[in-house]
Design a protein around this motif. Structure first.
Motif, PDB file in Angstrom:
ATOM      1  N   THR B 218       0.840  -1.193   0.000  1.00 11.49           N
ATOM      2  CA  THR B 218       0.000   0.000   0.000  1.00 11.49           C
ATOM      3  C   THR B 218       0.882   1.253   0.000  1.00 11.49           C
ATOM      4  OG1 THR B 218      -0.070   0.514   2.368  1.00 11.49           O
ATOM      5  CG2 THR B 218      -1.501  -1.271   1.607  1.00 11.49           C
ATOM      6  N   SER B 219       0.230   2.387  -0.075  1.00 10.44           N
ATOM      7  CA  SER B 219       0.957   3.657  -0.109  1.00 10.44           C
ATOM      8  C   SER B 219       1.486   4.034   1.268  1.00 10.44           C
ATOM      9  CB  SER B 219       0.040   4.763  -0.624  1.00 10.44           C
ATOM     10  OG  SER B 219      -1.056   4.916   0.265  1.00 10.44           O
ATOM     11  N   ARG B 220       1.061   3.332   2.323  1.00 13.48           N
ATOM     12  CA  ARG B 220       1.488   3.736   3.657  1.00 13.48           C
ATOM     13  C   ARG B 220       2.328   2.697   4.396  1.00 13.48           C
ATOM     14  NH1 ARG B 220      -3.471   1.743   3.749  1.00 13.48           N
ATOM     15  NH2 ARG B 220      -4.155   0.574   5.568  1.00 13.48           N
ATOM     16  N   HIS B 221       2.600   1.547   3.771  1.00 10.89           N
ATOM     17  CA  HIS B 221       3.397   0.510   4.431  1.00 10.89           C
ATOM     18  C   HIS B 221       4.814   0.435   3.879  1.00 10.89           C
ATOM     19  CE1 HIS B 221      -0.568  -1.078   5.754  1.00 10.89           C
ATOM     20  NE2 HIS B 221       0.133  -1.439   6.802  1.00 10.89           N
ATOM     21  N   ARG B 356      -3.628  14.261   9.465  1.00  8.65           N
ATOM     22  CA  ARG B 356      -4.196  14.369   8.114  1.00  8.65           C
ATOM     23  C   ARG B 356      -4.755  13.029   7.634  1.00  8.65           C
ATOM     24  NH1 ARG B 356       0.605  18.568   6.041  1.00  8.65           N
ATOM     25  NH2 ARG B 356      -0.240  20.338   7.161  1.00  8.65           N
ATOM     26  N   GLY B 357      -5.367  12.315   8.561  1.00  6.84           N
ATOM     27  CA  GLY B 357      -6.064  11.080   8.203  1.00  6.84           C
ATOM     28  C   GLY B 357      -5.228   9.816   8.229  1.00  6.84           C
ATOM     29  N   PHE B 411       5.246  10.442   9.038  1.00  6.20           N
ATOM     30  CA  PHE B 411       5.060  11.818   9.500  1.00  6.20           C
ATOM     31  C   PHE B 411       5.601  12.811   8.469  1.00  6.20           C
ATOM     32  CE2 PHE B 411       6.703  15.426  12.214  1.00  6.20           C
ATOM     33  CZ  PHE B 411       5.463  16.010  12.394  1.00  6.20           C
ATOM     34  N   THR B 412       6.798  12.526   7.958  1.00  6.09           N
ATOM     35  CA  THR B 412       7.387  13.407   6.946  1.00  6.09           C
ATOM     36  C   THR B 412       6.490  13.493   5.717  1.00  6.09           C
ATOM     37  OG1 THR B 412       9.553  12.603   7.698  1.00  6.09           O
ATOM     38  CG2 THR B 412       9.511  13.899   5.676  1.00  6.09           C
ATOM     39  N   ALA B 413       6.010  12.333   5.269  1.00  2.70           N
ATOM     40  CA  ALA B 413       5.175  12.302   4.066  1.00  2.70           C
ATOM     41  C   ALA B 413       3.928  13.163   4.249  1.00  2.70           C
ATOM     42  CB  ALA B 413       4.780  10.858   3.741  1.00  2.70           C
ATOM     43  N   LYS B 414       3.243  12.984   5.371  1.00  2.00           N
ATOM     44  CA  LYS B 414       2.007  13.737   5.591  1.00  2.00           C
ATOM     45  C   LYS B 414       2.304  15.225   5.761  1.00  2.00           C
ATOM     46  CE  LYS B 414      -1.328  11.211   4.894  1.00  2.00           C
ATOM     47  NZ  LYS B 414      -2.442  11.626   4.006  1.00  2.00           N
ATOM     48  N   LEU B 415       3.412  15.535   6.421  1.00  2.00           N
ATOM     49  CA  LEU B 415       3.777  16.944   6.619  1.00  2.00           C
ATOM     50  C   LEU B 415       4.006  17.634   5.278  1.00  2.00           C
ATOM     51  CD1 LEU B 415       4.441  18.917   9.002  1.00  2.00           C
ATOM     52  CD2 LEU B 415       6.839  18.366   8.610  1.00  2.00           C
ATOM     53  N   GLY B 417       2.732  16.593   2.435  1.00  2.00           N
ATOM     54  CA  GLY B 417       1.593  16.447   1.528  1.00  2.00           C
ATOM     55  C   GLY B 417       1.733  15.341   0.502  1.00  2.00           C
ATOM     56  N   PHE B 418       2.543  14.310   0.790  1.00  2.00           N
ATOM     57  CA  PHE B 418       2.689  13.201  -0.152  1.00  2.00           C
ATOM     58  C   PHE B 418       1.645  12.132   0.130  1.00  2.00           C
ATOM     59  CE2 PHE B 418       7.388  14.364   0.212  1.00  2.00           C
ATOM     60  CZ  PHE B 418       7.303  15.262  -0.833  1.00  2.00           C
TER      61      PHE B 418
END
Lengths: 436, 436
Positions: B218-221, B356-357, B411-415, B417-418
């Motif tokens: 997935t995009s988050r693992h 951010r979800g 955390f970096t990704a969400k900060l 906006g990725f």
């Protein structure tokens, strides 16, 4: 809905602030480290996050068992016979938790009087000893010193993968694992990645675990250790890397001196003066030791551990310095990415740093030219196709660069005067030890 | 014998010091990032360790190819049309290294215009792009912010082993390896060790790799990521851990704002305001989403990723906050060391932090009482003998404590906006990717 404000609750002063509270009643948390009953009162030592604090409890107070966690209400009283200039007079004891059993190992004496094996088997408990934990306070201080120095020199911290497709150092000393049907390895060093990152950020560092499947069962080998790695671009010679390391070590010793006095005193550490570090070529070092101790050189390609110790003795006697750089190691004993010397291709633009007779750092200039790197790999019979992503950086342009790796536990051990690196390792991994 | 003095050679000012050298001739090193030929002169962009510097080269100068590493002799000239207020007029070019080939991917435009797969396959090169590398400057800044905050709060940095005998999180998502004839695993988290160290130093933290053999694509693992772990003793409730995290995040946002302006501007990052973070129980959150979006609850034990996003939308609309703590997760879904609530043993004194979800943190209070811990393990049918060294700390006394783990790349990704965590991972490891 509740809102978390980000407020830090402080239920009392920190142990190092107590001198500002003379005469006042304060609340403080900690473990009951030791109780010594006297006539009419007890001495109680309270273990807080940084310090052991001397307290006095009147006989009317019911004291809980050692290793209970408590909150005390106590008065801070000036006391010149106490090392810290005060002691706590306990007014109330609130017990927060009670151990199920008494510790099978005595941890609240000056030393934990047991074998290394026991010390490590009972690590969660033995680390609670005042001196044992001070070792790791200092180790944290070393890392803090390194980081502050490196940030000031324009290095950026990176995080590189530990599961890799190919080992950087080659050889059989590599842990294998199955990775979704592929063969993978645990990184022996961040070598490839820190070099790649020199092409990106010029100066980078990482403090992270590395893994060596070495079967050596010695006082200086670990199968997992913390490696302090740095890599820097635009160097003119490997000597700039030695200059950087010398400055970093000096900065860090000053950092410890300034901020870790308690731990240094407790462990009776004499920090080495670093005015400058002598550098001697591998060949000269070999000859020097052979001559001074009348030991014929058996192996012109490597040091025996004994030789490293003798070299240290010689250098220390001559210069008073406890460090020595040994430079220009034979090419045959260095990895494929090491830069050979222009004047003599049999040696490399490389160095080790020995501290009190033990190698704590390996470093050097790396090959940055694509064709030179290909040639060296081919001359060693390596399959360059396996290194495609590594060679990508050389192919599309790299600055002259080099770097080093320093073993954090070895450095800590030598700094604190331990003969075995395990004493300076929180939870050591060796050929026989996988727990705790 | 040579002596290494520890002198740092500076062959010229750093890019961020250049404004102090207006009118002067300086030496500077870097890569030729981009050449744009104009009539009678060329614009040359020089990539230095932190900045891209605009230079002007007269047509009499022979310019090397892009990605050459050079040392320039250049005059610093005031130029108001340049973002930095100056430009360099190149006087001399000395080529230090030349690529073997031109990069197959264009890296010197605003964006690297290629697929995520290509971006990652060519990571050693694509990271040289100005925006790509800025991501990891910011990531280093996040770590620096965390460390400074934690040091100020009395946390000590620790280094715990990654090769372990038992997994902390249980389940099948664990990498196996052979360790000198024993079965070993790669640590899914430093959970056991950081808890042990609370018994020693009260407050500890570690920023280090963790390993999850999850087969999710997935995009988050990620299968290896950097975990920011902290653990603290003498808490009265898990809410203190949420307070600590809120304060840490606020401090870190202020740190980035103060020291990383260039990278923030380049990546067009709007840092989230952290005045306070709303907290809602798992059950209430489930009901809230169900009600607002008329989605009947299918699973009362876990969130679907979609629900986390919807919850974020609701909370953001209500409070303007982009973070939300979800508390009191069901006991069945939390590990065996999680403390159950006194009022309702079906839920735990635990929390996740969604940003951010996306879940970026899991934390909570741990069991500190030996018998309580034994009982919970036995009620789950666990073999407590396998956890002897872990349970040692409970047996011999532990303070009430808890902590959290934060995924640095998430955390970096969400900060930034990725949508995919891989964009914020230097060299990602996933089920399909083991190189570079």
């Amino acid at each position: 809905m509740k809102k978390i404000e980000g407020k830090i609750t402080k239920r009392g002063p920190e142990s190092w602030e107590l001198l500002n509270y003379l005469g006042e009643s304060i609340r403080i948390q900690g473990s009951i480290y030791k109780i010594r009953k006297m006539k009419g009162f007890s001495f109680v030592l309270l273990r807080t996050k940084r310090d052991i604090i001397q307290c006095i409890a009147g006989e009317e107070l019911q004291l809980p068992m050692e290793e209970c966690c408590v909150e005390l209400l106590a008065q801070v009283v000036e006391e010149n016979r106490s090392k810290r200039g005060f002691e706590l007079h306990i007014l109330e004891v609130q017990v927060l938790s009670t151990p199920a059993e008494e510790s099978p190992i005595v941890i609240n004496q000056k030393l934990v009087d047991t074998s290394l094996e026991n010390l490590l088997d009972y690590r969660p408990i033995t680390l609670r000893n005042e001196k044992q934990r001070a070792i790791f306070r200092l180790q944290a201080g070393i890392c803090k010193g390194f980081r502050e120095f490196l940030a000031g020199q324009g290095f950026t911290e990176i995080h590189t993968p530990k599961i890799v497709q190919a080992g950087a150092e080659g050889g059989a000393n590599i842990f294998k694992l199955e990775y979704f049907g592929q063969q993978a390895y645990l990184a022996q060093s961040p070598q490839f990645y820190k070099q790649m990152m020199v092409g990106v950020m010029e100066r980078v560092y990482e403090i992270a675990p590395v893994f060596r499947a070495e079967k050596h069962d010695t006082s200086r080998h670990l199968n997992e250790y913390t490696s302090v790695d740095l890599e820097m671009g635009y160097i003119q010679s490997y000597e700039e890397i030695m200059e950087m390391e010398t400055a970093m070590l000096r900065f860090t010793m000053e950092h410890l001196q300034a901020y870790y006095q308690n731990a240094l005193e407790l462990l009776n550490v004499k920090l080495p003066a670093i005015n400058g570090i002598p550098a001697i070529s591998f060949r000269e070092a070999k000859e020097k030791v052979a001559k001074a101790y009348q030991r014929p050189v058996k192996d012109w390609e490597d040091f025996e551990p004994e030789e490293e110790k003798l070299l240290y003795e010689l250098i220390y006697r001559e210069t008073g310095c406890e460090f020595v750089f040994v430079t220009k190691y034979p090419s045959s004993k260095r990895p494929f990415y090491a830069m050979d010397s222009v004047e003599d291709a049999r040696v490399t633009e490389s160095f080790d740093l020995l501290f009190r007779g033990l190698e704590i750092t390996t470093g050097g200039q790396r090959i940055h030219d694509y064709h030179m790197q290909l040639e060296k790999m081919q001359s060693r019979g390596m399959n360059v196709d396996l290194f495609e992503s590594y060679l990508m950086m050389h192919k599309y342009g790299m600055p002259p660069h080099g770097g080093l790796g320093l073993g954090l536990e070895r450095f800590t051990a030598k700094l604190l005067g331990f003969e075995n690196v395990r004493y300076a390792t929180l939870f050591p991994r060796d050929i026989n030890r996988l727990v705790p």
